[in-house]
Design a protein around this motif. Structure first.
Motif, mmCIF file in Angstrom:
data_model
loop_
_atom_site.group_PDB
_atom_site.id
_atom_site.type_symbol
_atom_site.label_atom_id
_atom_site.label_comp_id
_atom_site.label_asym_id
_atom_site.label_seq_id
_atom_site.Cartn_x
_atom_site.Cartn_y
_atom_site.Cartn_z
ATOM 1 N N PHE A 379 0.832 -1.263 0.047
ATOM 2 C CA PHE A 379 0.088 -0.143 -0.015
ATOM 3 C C PHE A 379 0.896 1.344 -0.251
ATOM 4 C CE2 PHE A 379 -4.200 -2.111 1.621
ATOM 5 C CZ PHE A 379 -4.899 -1.441 0.735
ATOM 6 N N PHE A 380 2.078 1.254 0.800
ATOM 7 C CA PHE A 380 2.896 2.262 0.849
ATOM 8 C C PHE A 380 3.293 2.670 -0.504
ATOM 9 C CE2 PHE A 380 7.150 4.198 1.603
ATOM 10 C CZ PHE A 380 6.865 5.440 2.156
ATOM 11 N N MET A 381 3.962 1.644 -1.166
ATOM 12 C CA MET A 381 4.630 1.894 -2.373
ATOM 13 C C MET A 381 3.811 2.300 -3.620
ATOM 14 S SD MET A 381 7.712 1.579 -1.556
ATOM 15 C CE MET A 381 8.865 1.194 -2.808
ATOM 16 N N MET A 382 2.481 1.776 -3.472
ATOM 17 C CA MET A 382 1.416 1.963 -4.385
ATOM 18 C C MET A 382 1.034 3.821 -4.018
ATOM 19 S SD MET A 382 -1.100 -1.114 -4.435
ATOM 20 C CE MET A 382 -2.381 -0.365 -5.562
ATOM 21 N N THR A 383 0.934 4.124 -2.873
ATOM 22 C CA THR A 383 0.630 5.511 -2.538
ATOM 23 C C THR A 383 1.777 6.422 -3.433
ATOM 24 O OG1 THR A 383 0.064 4.737 -0.575
ATOM 25 C CG2 THR A 383 0.115 7.198 -0.775
ATOM 26 N N VAL A 384 3.003 5.931 -2.986
ATOM 27 C CA VAL A 384 4.406 6.914 -3.439
ATOM 28 C C VAL A 384 4.218 6.909 -5.031
ATOM 29 C CG1 VAL A 384 6.712 6.815 -3.526
ATOM 30 C CG2 VAL A 384 5.651 6.144 -1.468
ATOM 31 N N PHE A 385 3.771 5.769 -5.680
ATOM 32 C CA PHE A 385 4.086 5.747 -7.214
ATOM 33 C C PHE A 385 2.915 6.435 -7.752
ATOM 34 C CE2 PHE A 385 6.954 2.399 -6.639
ATOM 35 C CZ PHE A 385 8.122 2.619 -7.002
ATOM 36 N N MET A 386 1.784 6.307 -7.224
ATOM 37 C CA MET A 386 0.318 7.077 -7.719
ATOM 38 C C MET A 386 0.871 8.458 -7.626
ATOM 39 S SD MET A 386 -2.163 5.700 -8.752
ATOM 40 C CE MET A 386 -2.965 4.118 -9.138
ATOM 41 N N PHE A 387 1.395 9.037 -6.576
ATOM 42 C CA PHE A 387 1.490 10.614 -6.486
ATOM 43 C C PHE A 387 2.564 10.859 -7.445
ATOM 44 C CE2 PHE A 387 -0.301 10.492 -1.657
ATOM 45 C CZ PHE A 387 -1.571 10.781 -2.427
ATOM 46 N N ALA A 388 3.767 10.139 -7.456
ATOM 47 C CA ALA A 388 4.887 10.361 -8.442
ATOM 48 C C ALA A 388 4.376 10.261 -9.776
ATOM 49 C CB ALA A 388 5.917 9.362 -8.201
#
Length: 521
Positions: A379-388
């Motif tokens: 979930f954390f990485m998905m959040t990061v990449f989505m925002f990126a």
């Protein structure tokens, strides 16, 4: 409290990994292979359906499905799946895993074939029958979720249970790939046999009438792997946990597992008392259930719901993203058959590079890292990449930065599958008592599908540009792709917070997790 576990279940928990484990993975996994194939193959042929049945000779662009039809074709199977998960999940606890498992498979085979045999040749008749059979196909697929997970978790041993359930789930990735390969093969054969001019050159001839067979073959092919495993599904004995803890027939369970494990198992003296204990017979809507399993059930349902909003909105709109970044040429510069080939190629590449590896990473690491850590990290990485992707979105869509965009997009997918997409499927099959296990998994999965429906439909409208003149035919202006991606990032972040409600089942027996071993001295 004395901790007591039935001998036959202990034998399953400590069994070495052997052939029957892999047989179970293949049998349960083939259902999942078919599920993924059937649910995702339709996204490969929607553009072709538009060209065939909604052709307008006066239009600059090839025909496309009107919004309500596109929504129905994409979403009706998801609605069926949601209903099937609740119904068959409940039935799996009432009648037993094995009986219901055969019913769902027959439904999937019949409806796969039927959805390719639409009535009439007018748009209305074809779309209505396609949607009708895809709903019931989804209904059968829905039953496969709780049953595959439950059967695998009940057959597995304690040490590698996570990896086994994850391996069943990973067959979903193989199914998506197979969908791509079948579409590539079928479309290239037809492209060779029936060459056609591009839409810009000749509108009427750009989609040869034979192309109507393409989508039918692709859709119907899903019945084949399911039909092949039917015999083996029927030969599998009922799981020992169901027979002993729910049907309360310990003798039968012991006999069945003696055959499966190929060892002589003895029935204990006090075995009957363990399963007859009245305090372990609380129902789904009782206070006792709410006290013991209420928060974990909320954790399982909420995380699956939030994940599927993000996961399905991406998956169903891959082809739009590819067109936006130029991986798929403008529709008017291709003929109908070639377009299927290009869409399938792009989806297969994404699946090969990100989707499939993610599943197998989960299989490899889940019993080392544990479910909780993988889900939180995912979930954390998905959040990061989505925002990126979202914040510098205007930067990514420039032609020079395309590759970077695809890499970020692939990484989001990779961490969905090496993350919550796998763990939300695994945990509900482990933490609930045997007589409610399939029901609770069905409830969790159905909440997930509700998220998928929100993702699929909400996104269809949300991702439309804010500028009225640039929207797709028939759609109102939305908030644009950039803002939609920001929303998805926020959703992933909330999923990360809800993960804290989910317990860690790594290395514990199913009975210990569900509290079914507690018996007064």
């Amino acid at each position: 409290m004395a901790e007591q576990q039935l001998g036959v279940l202990k034998a399953l928990d400590v069994a070495k990994t052997q052939l029957y484990h892999f047989t179970a993975i293949v049998i349960a996994g083939m259902g999942f292979f078919t599920d993924a194939y059937d649910l995702f193959c339709v996204s490969l042929v929607t553009k072709l359906l538009g060209r065939l049945y909604y052709f307008n000779p006066l239009s600059e662009k090839p025909g496309s499905l009107p919004p309500h039809v596109a929504a129905a074709v994409n979403g009706v199977a998801l609605c069926g799946t949601l209903a099937g998960q609740l119904f068959f999940g409940w039935l799996g606890d009432k009648l037993g895993r094995k009986k219901v498992y055969g019913i769902t498979l027959i439904m999937m085979i019949v409806c796969s074939v039927a959805s390719g045999l639409s009535f009439g040749n007018k748009a209305k008749g074809v779309m209505t029958t396609l949607c009708f059979f895809r709903f019931w196909l989804g209904f059968g697929i829905g039953g496969d979720y709780p049953l595959s997970a439950t059967i695998m978790s009940e057959y597995a041993n304690k040490k590698t249970r996570g990896a086994f359930i994850a391996a069943v789930f990973a067959m979903q990735g193989v199914g998506i790939l197979a969908g791509g390969f079948v579409a590539l093969a079928v479309s290239s054969i037809f492209d060779k046999k029936f060459p056609a001019p591009t839409y810009a050159v000749n509108r009427a001839l750009s989609t040869p009438p034979q192309a109507d067979y393409i989508w039918r073959i692709i859709v119907m092919f899903g019945a084949l792997p399911a039909a092949l495993t039917y015999y083996w599904r029927m030969k599998m004995p009922e799981t020992a946990r169901y027979t002993a803890l729910v049907a309360k027939n310990i003798k039968q369970a012991t006999q069945d597992m003696s055959k499966v494990l190929q060892v002589e198992l003895q029935m204990e003296e006090r075995a009957e008392d363990i399963v007859q204990d009245p305090r372990l017979n609380y129902g789904l809507f009782s206070k006792e259930f709410a006290k013991r399993h209420g928060l974990p059930l909320l954790g399982c349902t909420s995380t699956w719901f939030l994940l599927d909003i993000a996961f399905y909105s991406q998956n169903l709109f891959q082809k739009d993203i590819f067109s936006a970044i130029g991986w798929i040429p403008k529709a008017a510069t291709m003929n109908g058959i070639h377009e299927v080939f290009m869409i399938a190629r792009a989806q297969t590449l994404i699946a090969l590079c990100s989707t499939v590896p993610g599943y197998w990473f989960t299989v490899a690491f889940i019993d080392i890292m544990g479910r909780f850590a993988i889900q939180l990290m995912g979930f954390f990485m998905m959040t990061v990449f989505m925002f990126a992707i979202a914040f510098p979105y205007d930067h990514w869509i420039k032609p020079d930065n395309r590759i970077g965009f695809v890499v970020m997009y692939s990484l989001t997918f990779f961490f969905a599958n090496f993350g919550p997409n796998a763990t939300t499927f695994i945990v509900p099959a482990e933490i609930f008592p045997a007589r409610l296990r399939s029901t609770c998994h069905g409830i969790s999965a159905a909440t997930g599908k509700a998220g998928a429906i929100v993702g699929a439909f909400g996104f269809l409208y949300a991702a439309q540009p804010q500028d009225k003149t640039k929207t797709d035919a028939g759609y109102p202006p939305g908030i644009g792709v950039k803002n939609s991606l920001i929303m998805l990032g926020v959703i992933n972040f909330v999923g990360m917070l809800f993960t804290f409600l989910v317990p860690e089942p790594k290395g514990k027996s199913l009975e210990e997790l569900s509290g079914e071993t507690e018996v007064e001295k």
